[in-house]
Design a protein around this motif. Structure first.
Motif, PDB file in Angstrom:
ATOM      1  N   ARG A  48     -22.622 -20.944 -53.367  1.00 55.82           N
ATOM      2  CA  ARG A  48     -24.182 -21.018 -53.328  1.00 55.82           C
ATOM      3  C   ARG A  48     -24.691 -21.540 -51.801  1.00 55.82           C
ATOM      4  N   ALA A  49     -23.917 -21.512 -50.063  1.00 54.09           N
ATOM      5  CA  ALA A  49     -25.219 -22.111 -49.630  1.00 54.09           C
ATOM      6  C   ALA A  49     -24.996 -20.793 -48.578  1.00 54.09           C
ATOM      7  N   GLN A  50     -24.079 -19.877 -49.089  1.00 56.18           N
ATOM      8  CA  GLN A  50     -23.914 -18.832 -48.133  1.00 56.18           C
ATOM      9  C   GLN A  50     -25.050 -17.555 -48.801  1.00 56.18           C
ATOM     10  N   MET A  51     -25.080 -17.385 -50.381  1.00 55.30           N
ATOM     11  CA  MET A  51     -26.352 -17.007 -51.391  1.00 55.30           C
ATOM     12  C   MET A  51     -27.584 -17.712 -50.993  1.00 55.30           C
ATOM     13  N   THR A  52     -27.539 -18.713 -50.363  1.00 63.95           N
ATOM     14  CA  THR A  52     -29.298 -19.258 -50.061  1.00 63.95           C
ATOM     15  C   THR A  52     -29.802 -19.157 -48.531  1.00 63.95           C
ATOM     16  N   ALA A  53     -28.529 -19.069 -47.785  1.00 61.56           N
ATOM     17  CA  ALA A  53     -29.568 -19.023 -46.374  1.00 61.56           C
ATOM     18  C   ALA A  53     -29.845 -17.160 -46.059  1.00 61.56           C
ATOM     19  N   PHE A  54     -28.729 -16.978 -47.249  1.00 58.47           N
ATOM     20  CA  PHE A  54     -28.713 -14.992 -46.426  1.00 58.47           C
ATOM     21  C   PHE A  54     -30.324 -14.279 -47.311  1.00 58.47           C
ATOM     22  N   SER A  55     -30.425 -15.079 -48.806  1.00 57.14           N
ATOM     23  CA  SER A  55     -31.229 -14.681 -49.146  1.00 57.14           C
ATOM     24  C   SER A  55     -32.931 -14.760 -48.836  1.00 57.14           C
ATOM     25  N   GLU A  56     -32.252 -15.876 -47.803  1.00 55.01           N
ATOM     26  CA  GLU A  56     -34.123 -16.540 -47.579  1.00 55.01           C
ATOM     27  C   GLU A  56     -33.939 -16.057 -46.282  1.00 55.01           C
TER      28      GLU A  56
END
Length: 328
Positions: A48-56
């Motif tokens: 979840r933390a990586q999905m948020t960071a890389f999508s942003e």
């Protein structure tokens, strides 16, 4: 943090896979798509933390609950969980989303799959980033027999081989099981009590049954986060997840077709390896051979970090992958 999305159910390769998506559409993105592969006993939520960071940051990002896990199908029989099946699932997901090539990031068992992708589907890869579990040379003998000879019959991977023997232990109290697995070293320091198993036997199941006072370390996630894992595993239980382990020998035998002069060919695509110095199951030393197995190789060592690195040290993991991916 951005709200965790509802999964899209994608039917491919004879199963239905739940895929969590964030970020721009692939066709509209200027940055490459990234597929995150979870390990054992995890789910896509671990990213979840990586999905948020890389999508942003502008990447189309995808995290499947892989075959046997989470909301995805869990077909019966160990033969449904070979490396060929698991990698074909990923190829099918790329086809479904119209992705020609992607960057793959894997942790734990997801990293074992990750380091198989250059052999099973090299034409679909832009780069591979592995967390905690490295690319390993081809085992010189049947890995289960090797584990048994070195660690004994109580070693967790050896015990996992018998279907039906371990599932009741792991499923008896799902919250307890995930509080046991998802732990971190106390204050990021190497203390004897933080070792999550007897070093000679690696008897994780025996340690789980001994209760929290024997586990060492401290709980990594909040009870609310831990409950996400426990609730999700109510659907499929542990049988499908354990079937991944029950294919160690079959996958080792299948890997022989890729060998050149008895060795795996050197990887030429960009490879990143992230180790964690307090990971007792996968210490950084086991990644040493990778320098000679990859031509385009970057290694980042996390200090004071345990096995669940993308959750324990999300910011550091994100920074390492960001810096690496900018160069490929």
């Amino acid at each position: 943090m951005t709200d965790w999305p509802t999964p899209e159910m994608v039917t491919t390769n004879g199963v239905t896979i739940g895929v969590y998506r964030m970020g721009p559409e692939v066709s509209a993105a200027s940055k490459p798509p990234i597929v995150f592969l979870h390990g054992f006993p995890e789910i896509a939520y671990s990213w979840r933390a990586q999905m948020t960071a890389f999508s942003e940051a502008g990447h189309p990002v995808f995290a499947p609950d892989q075959r046997g896990y989470g909301v995805s199908s869990a077909p019966e029989g160990a033969a449904e969980y070979t490396m060929q099946k698991l990698t074909d699932d990923l190829k099918g997901l790329l086809d479904h989303y119209g992705i020609e090539k992607a960057v793959f990031v894997g942790h734990d068992w997801g990293a074992i799959i990750l380091w198989s992708l250059p052999f099973y589907m090299p034409e679909r890869l832009l780069g591979c980033a592995g967390l905690n579990v490295p690319l390993l040379p081809h085992y010189p003998m049947d890995p289960i027999e090797m584990f048994r000879a070195r660690f004994g019959d109580d070693m967790y991977i050896v015990r996992f081989q018998t279907e039906g023997a371990c599932e009741p232990i792991l499923e008896r109290d799902l919250m307890q099981t995930f509080k046991f697995f998802l732990r971190k070293p106390n204050k990021g320091k190497p203390e004897k009590k933080d070792v999550p198993f007897e070093e000679k036997s690696l008897d994780l199941l025996g340690l789980l049954e001994m209760g929290p006072d024997a586990w060492g370390g401290e709980q990594l996630l909040s009870d609310k986060e831990t409950a996400v894992y426990a609730k999700t595993f109510e659907k499929n239980g542990f049988t499908g997840a354990l079937h991944w382990y029950r294919n160690f020998t079959a996958n080792w035998q299948d890997q022989r077709r890729f060998l050149v002069d008895g060795k795996l060919p050197k990887l030429t695509l960009p490879c990143l390896m992230i180790t964690a110095d307090l990971d007792r199951a996968c210490p950084p030393a086991i990644a040493e051979p990778m320098a000679g197995m990859c031509e385009n190789y970057t290694r980042v060592d996390l200090k004071g970090c345990g096995h669940w690195s993308q959750q324990e040290r999300a910011a550091d993991v994100n920074a390492a992958i960001m810096a690496w991916i900018a160069k490929i």
